[in-house]
Design a protein around this motif. Structure first.
Motif, short mmCIF file in Angstrom:
data_model
loop_
_atom_site.label_atom_id
_atom_site.label_comp_id
_atom_site.label_asym_id
_atom_site.label_seq_id
_atom_site.Cartn_x
_atom_site.Cartn_y
_atom_site.Cartn_z
N HIS A 79 0.87 -1.18 0.00
CA HIS A 79 0.00 0.00 0.00
C HIS A 79 0.91 1.22 0.00
CE1 HIS A 79 -3.11 2.82 1.06
NE2 HIS A 79 -4.02 1.86 1.03
N GLY A 80 0.66 2.14 -0.89
CA GLY A 80 1.53 3.30 -1.07
C GLY A 80 1.58 4.28 0.07
N THR A 81 0.66 4.18 1.02
CA THR A 81 0.63 5.18 2.10
C THR A 81 1.50 4.79 3.29
OG1 THR A 81 -1.31 4.16 3.15
CG2 THR A 81 -1.72 5.89 1.49
N ARG A 82 2.12 3.65 3.27
CA ARG A 82 2.93 3.22 4.41
C ARG A 82 4.23 4.01 4.50
NH1 ARG A 82 -1.47 1.50 5.54
NH2 ARG A 82 -2.05 -0.66 5.35
N ASP A 115 0.64 3.10 -5.45
CA ASP A 115 1.51 2.08 -4.86
C ASP A 115 2.82 1.87 -5.60
OD1 ASP A 115 -0.72 1.69 -3.23
OD2 ASP A 115 -1.43 -0.03 -4.38
N GLY A 116 3.00 2.50 -6.76
CA GLY A 116 4.17 2.24 -7.59
C GLY A 116 5.49 2.54 -6.90
N ILE A 117 5.58 3.68 -6.23
CA ILE A 117 6.82 4.05 -5.54
C ILE A 117 7.11 3.08 -4.41
CG2 ILE A 117 7.92 5.82 -4.09
CD1 ILE A 117 6.46 7.90 -5.86
N ALA A 118 6.08 2.75 -3.65
CA ALA A 118 6.25 1.78 -2.55
C ALA A 118 6.72 0.43 -3.08
CB ALA A 118 4.95 1.63 -1.77
N ALA A 119 6.12 -0.01 -4.19
CA ALA A 119 6.50 -1.30 -4.77
C ALA A 119 7.97 -1.30 -5.20
CB ALA A 119 5.60 -1.63 -5.97
N ARG A 120 8.41 -0.21 -5.82
CA ARG A 120 9.82 -0.11 -6.24
C ARG A 120 10.76 -0.13 -5.02
NH1 ARG A 120 7.64 3.94 -9.50
NH2 ARG A 120 7.35 3.24 -11.63
N GLN A 121 10.39 0.63 -3.98
CA GLN A 121 11.23 0.67 -2.78
C GLN A 121 11.30 -0.69 -2.10
OE1 GLN A 121 9.46 3.88 -0.56
NE2 GLN A 121 10.67 5.44 -1.63
N ILE A 122 10.16 -1.37 -2.02
CA ILE A 122 10.14 -2.70 -1.41
C ILE A 122 10.98 -3.66 -2.24
CG2 ILE A 122 8.63 -4.68 -0.95
CD1 ILE A 122 6.55 -2.56 0.03
N CYS A 123 10.87 -3.59 -3.56
CA CYS A 123 11.69 -4.44 -4.42
C CYS A 123 13.17 -4.19 -4.21
CB CYS A 123 11.35 -4.20 -5.89
SG CYS A 123 9.85 -5.03 -6.38
N ASP A 124 13.55 -2.93 -4.14
CA ASP A 124 14.95 -2.59 -3.91
C ASP A 124 15.44 -3.17 -2.58
OD1 ASP A 124 14.99 -1.24 -6.30
OD2 ASP A 124 14.84 0.77 -5.39
N GLU A 125 14.62 -3.04 -1.55
CA GLU A 125 14.98 -3.56 -0.23
C GLU A 125 15.07 -5.09 -0.24
OE1 GLU A 125 15.88 -2.12 2.68
OE2 GLU A 125 15.88 -0.20 1.63
N ILE A 126 14.12 -5.74 -0.91
CA ILE A 126 14.15 -7.21 -0.99
C ILE A 126 15.37 -7.66 -1.78
CG2 ILE A 126 12.99 -9.24 -1.96
CD1 ILE A 126 10.30 -7.85 -1.30
N ARG A 127 15.62 -6.99 -2.91
CA ARG A 127 16.76 -7.35 -3.78
C ARG A 127 18.07 -7.28 -3.00
NH1 ARG A 127 15.48 -4.41 -7.90
NH2 ARG A 127 14.53 -6.07 -9.08
#
Length: 176
Positions: A79-82, A115-127
């Motif tokens: 969710h993009g608001t987190r 949610d796009g920015i959140a998804a990218r940030q989460i992907c970067d953190e997971i990667r």
């Protein structure tokens, strides 16, 4: 004009005034949760045009669904608001699960603008946390609800911050 099975909020003070103005011109307002219902009534709108009902996705009927062949995948719906710290904790937890279980990860922005920015940030953190040979998929568009459902059906686990992702996972029998 009818507003059907919506949820409102959280609303800033500026968006509250705009929302009140728009809703004043609506003939029938159907809301899917008590908080939204109370918020609309607090705007001073007539109670007679406001109703509380279930989200229509709950009535979604599956026909002849064969048990899916689950892939070793965790589907993540942020969710993009987190806050950034919450995103980092989510990424850390998902990466830990993926490594422990030997699963791939797919991150989906159900609402790309939100949610796009959140998804990218989460992907970067997971990667950052996954081994180099681990598979990480990013889908920043969800214009095809059937594709999301197929992803959920074929995933072994759903980690969701979006209500509809969790509802679909429940309906598909995919563990949450």
């Amino acid at each position: 004009i009818m507003l059907y099975a919506n949820g409102l909020g959280p609303l800033s003070s500026s968006s509250l005034a705009l929302c009140r103005k728009v809703l004043a011109g609506v003939d029938v307002i159907s809301l899917r949760d008590r908080e939204s219902y109370r918020a609309v009534l607090a705007m001073g709108l007539r109670r007679s045009k406001v109703s509380l009902g279930a989200d229509p996705v709950l009535a979604y009927a599956k026909e002849d669904v064969r048990p899916p062949v689950r892939q070793k995948r965790i589907a993540v719906f942020p969710h993009g608001t987190r806050a950034r710290k919450e995103r980092e904790r989510l990424a850390e937890s998902v990466a830990h699960l993926a490594i422990s279980l030997g699963f791939d990860v797919a991150v989906v922005a159900m609402y790309p603008r939100e949610d796009g920015i959140a998804a990218r940030q989460i992907c970067d953190e997971i990667r950052r946390r996954l081994p180099k040979d681990a598979s990480l998929h990013v889908a920043l568009s969800s214009s095809d609800p059937d594709a999301i459902e197929r992803l959920i059906l074929r995933s072994s686990l759903v980690v969701g911050e979006r209500l509809h992702a969790l509802i679909l996972a429940f309906r598909c029998g995919t563990p949450l």
